[in-house]
Scaffold this motif. Structure first.
Motif, mmCIF file in Angstrom:
data_model
loop_
_atom_site.group_PDB
_atom_site.id
_atom_site.type_symbol
_atom_site.label_atom_id
_atom_site.label_comp_id
_atom_site.label_asym_id
_atom_site.label_seq_id
_atom_site.Cartn_x
_atom_site.Cartn_y
_atom_site.Cartn_z
ATOM 1 N N ARG A 155 -8.578 9.650 8.713
ATOM 2 C CA ARG A 155 -9.609 8.893 9.431
ATOM 3 C C ARG A 155 -9.082 7.569 9.978
ATOM 4 O O ARG A 155 -9.817 6.845 10.644
ATOM 5 C CB ARG A 155 -10.807 8.663 8.503
ATOM 6 N N HIS A 156 -7.819 7.276 9.710
ATOM 7 C CA HIS A 156 -7.209 6.052 10.237
ATOM 8 C C HIS A 156 -5.818 6.395 10.782
ATOM 9 O O HIS A 156 -4.811 5.935 10.238
ATOM 10 C CB HIS A 156 -7.114 4.989 9.151
ATOM 11 N N PRO A 157 -5.740 7.193 11.851
ATOM 12 C CA PRO A 157 -4.438 7.623 12.379
ATOM 13 C C PRO A 157 -3.541 6.428 12.710
ATOM 14 O O PRO A 157 -3.975 5.451 13.320
ATOM 15 C CB PRO A 157 -4.808 8.396 13.650
ATOM 16 N N GLY A 158 -2.280 6.512 12.281
ATOM 17 C CA GLY A 158 -1.310 5.475 12.583
ATOM 18 C C GLY A 158 -1.325 4.294 11.639
ATOM 19 O O GLY A 158 -0.368 3.518 11.601
ATOM 20 N N ARG A 159 -2.384 4.144 10.858
ATOM 21 C CA ARG A 159 -2.466 3.001 9.950
ATOM 22 C C ARG A 159 -1.600 3.262 8.722
ATOM 23 O O ARG A 159 -1.655 4.344 8.120
ATOM 24 C CB ARG A 159 -3.903 2.754 9.525
ATOM 25 N N ILE A 160 -0.810 2.275 8.328
ATOM 26 C CA ILE A 160 0.073 2.416 7.181
ATOM 27 C C ILE A 160 -0.653 1.929 5.928
ATOM 28 O O ILE A 160 -1.135 0.796 5.877
ATOM 29 C CB ILE A 160 1.374 1.614 7.378
ATOM 30 N N PHE A 161 -0.732 2.804 4.932
ATOM 31 C CA PHE A 161 -1.380 2.470 3.663
ATOM 32 C C PHE A 161 -0.327 2.377 2.561
ATOM 33 O O PHE A 161 0.498 3.283 2.412
ATOM 34 C CB PHE A 161 -2.396 3.548 3.265
ATOM 35 N N SER A 162 -0.373 1.315 1.803
ATOM 36 C CA SER A 162 0.485 1.227 0.627
ATOM 37 C C SER A 162 -0.036 2.191 -0.437
ATOM 38 O O SER A 162 -1.188 2.635 -0.389
ATOM 39 C CB SER A 162 0.499 -0.192 0.069
ATOM 40 N N ARG A 163 0.796 2.499 -1.414
ATOM 41 C CA ARG A 163 0.360 3.375 -2.497
ATOM 42 C C ARG A 163 -0.799 2.758 -3.267
ATOM 43 O O ARG A 163 -1.742 3.454 -3.646
ATOM 44 C CB ARG A 163 1.543 3.668 -3.425
ATOM 45 N N ALA A 164 -0.739 1.450 -3.479
ATOM 46 C CA ALA A 164 -1.813 0.774 -4.211
ATOM 47 C C ALA A 164 -3.130 0.856 -3.446
ATOM 48 O O ALA A 164 -4.195 1.062 -4.039
ATOM 49 C CB ALA A 164 -1.432 -0.684 -4.458
ATOM 50 N N ARG A 165 -3.050 0.701 -2.122
ATOM 51 C CA ARG A 165 -4.280 0.755 -1.318
ATOM 52 C C ARG A 165 -4.857 2.164 -1.293
ATOM 53 O O ARG A 165 -6.075 2.347 -1.362
ATOM 54 C CB ARG A 165 -3.980 0.277 0.104
ATOM 55 N N LEU A 166 -3.994 3.165 -1.201
ATOM 56 C CA LEU A 166 -4.464 4.551 -1.253
ATOM 57 C C LEU A 166 -5.131 4.844 -2.590
ATOM 58 O O LEU A 166 -6.140 5.544 -2.658
ATOM 59 C CB LEU A 166 -3.304 5.511 -1.017
ATOM 60 N N LEU A 167 -4.571 4.286 -3.634
ATOM 61 C CA LEU A 167 -5.139 4.474 -4.962
ATOM 62 C C LEU A 167 -6.557 3.911 -5.019
ATOM 63 O O LEU A 167 -7.471 4.525 -5.587
ATOM 64 C CB LEU A 167 -4.251 3.786 -5.993
ATOM 65 N N GLU A 168 -6.760 2.756 -4.401
ATOM 66 C CA GLU A 168 -8.080 2.123 -4.403
ATOM 67 C C GLU A 168 -9.087 2.893 -3.556
ATOM 68 O O GLU A 168 -10.239 3.066 -3.949
ATOM 69 C CB GLU A 168 -7.973 0.695 -3.860
ATOM 70 N N LEU A 169 -8.655 3.337 -2.374
ATOM 71 C CA LEU A 169 -9.585 3.911 -1.406
ATOM 72 C C LEU A 169 -9.857 5.394 -1.614
ATOM 73 O O LEU A 169 -10.952 5.873 -1.316
ATOM 74 C CB LEU A 169 -9.057 3.689 0.012
ATOM 75 N N ALA A 170 -8.863 6.125 -2.103
ATOM 76 C CA ALA A 170 -9.002 7.576 -2.169
ATOM 77 C C ALA A 170 -9.654 8.065 -3.448
ATOM 78 O O ALA A 170 -10.204 9.162 -3.479
ATOM 79 C CB ALA A 170 -7.627 8.238 -2.007
ATOM 80 N N TYR A 171 -9.603 7.252 -4.508
ATOM 81 C CA TYR A 171 -10.066 7.738 -5.797
ATOM 82 C C TYR A 171 -11.122 6.823 -6.384
ATOM 83 O O TYR A 171 -10.902 5.613 -6.511
ATOM 84 C CB TYR A 171 -8.890 7.864 -6.770
ATOM 85 N N ASP A 172 -12.246 7.420 -6.761
ATOM 86 C CA ASP A 172 -13.329 6.639 -7.356
ATOM 87 C C ASP A 172 -12.959 6.182 -8.762
ATOM 88 O O ASP A 172 -13.317 5.092 -9.189
ATOM 89 C CB ASP A 172 -14.607 7.480 -7.426
ATOM 90 N N ASP A 173 -12.253 7.029 -9.500
ATOM 91 C CA ASP A 173 -11.841 6.699 -10.860
ATOM 92 C C ASP A 173 -10.326 6.802 -10.929
ATOM 93 O O ASP A 173 -9.758 7.882 -10.800
ATOM 94 C CB ASP A 173 -12.473 7.670 -11.857
#
Length: 230
Positions: A166-184
């Motif tokens: 949903r954010h083509p081209g945007r670079i996500f750090s592993r920490a940010r993916l952890l926050e955004l992709a997982y509720d727990d």
């Protein structure tokens, strides 16, 4: 895009909530007082409202009471009050959920998703969301397909795909993916992100072997790479 109204007079809290919701793919509008929020809710009801109880000009309970005369869209109450009478009063007036402060922004996003799924019309609940380049995401059933081929993702893999695509081209750090992709995130580590990305690449590549959908950015993280994008 799903519109969410945030009614919160504590600007630091409102800012954090807006940031998390926007990164989760929602459009947000913020009001810091009850009367302004009520006028907007009546004139242009959103898909969901996050409504604090303690507000200037008009408190959240009264906003909810008056809003329910005009709109039935879902409302999640935000409050520092934990007394049972407040909770029951809010729910009896038509609140769909109740979150006490302090709260985790990730948990709040999860509650928003749950309420939106629960209150969506039946036709919308069963409707998959069409993405670009043949990718389809079904947020309700946590299913995805590419060019008509089911991807058979785990829930962890689906969460990553949802954020990245949903954010083509945007670079996500592993920490940010952890926050955004997982509720727990209790059983997920940054190192596990690499494993989930590897599995995602394998499943996407099985359908379109000529294209690598997820680009690695050395020392930074990952980005969604749509065909012809780079």
């Amino acid at each position: 895009m799903t519109r969410i109204v945030i009614v919160e007079d504590e600007l630091d809290i409102a800012s954090v909530v807006q940031d998390y919701l926007r990164h989760a793919g929602y459009e947000t509008t913020h009001f810091a007082d009850g009367q302004s929020a009520l006028d907007h809710l009546i004139a242009s009801p959103p898909e969901l409202t996050l409504l604090d109880i303690m507000l200037p000009r008009l408190d959240g309970i009264e906003v909810l009471r008056r809003a329910r005369e005009h709109t039935s869209h879902p409302v999640i109450m935000l409050t520092a009050r934990i007394e049972e009478v407040d909770r029951l009063l809010g729910l009896e007036l038509g609140a769909d959920d109740y979150v006490c402060k302090p709260f985790s922004p990730r948990e709040l996003v999860a509650r928003v998703r749950a309420v939106l799924r629960r209150t969506a019309p039946p036709a919308e609940r069963s409707q998959a969301l069409q993405g670009m380049h043949g990718l389809m995401l079904d947020d309700v059933h946590w299913r995805a397909s590419l060019e008509g081929t089911p991807l058979n993702l785990t829930r962890r893999e689906f969460g990553l795909l949802q954020v990245l695509s949903r954010h083509p081209g945007r670079i996500f750090s592993r920490a940010r993916l952890l926050e955004l992709a997982y509720d727990d995130t209790m059983d997920v580590t940054e190192r596990a992100i690499d494993s989930h990305v590897k599995n995602l690449r394998r499943k996407l590549g099985a359908v379109t072997p000529s294209h690598d959908w997820i680009r690695s950015v050395y020392g930074v993280g990952f980005a969604w790479e749509a065909p012809g994008q780079g």
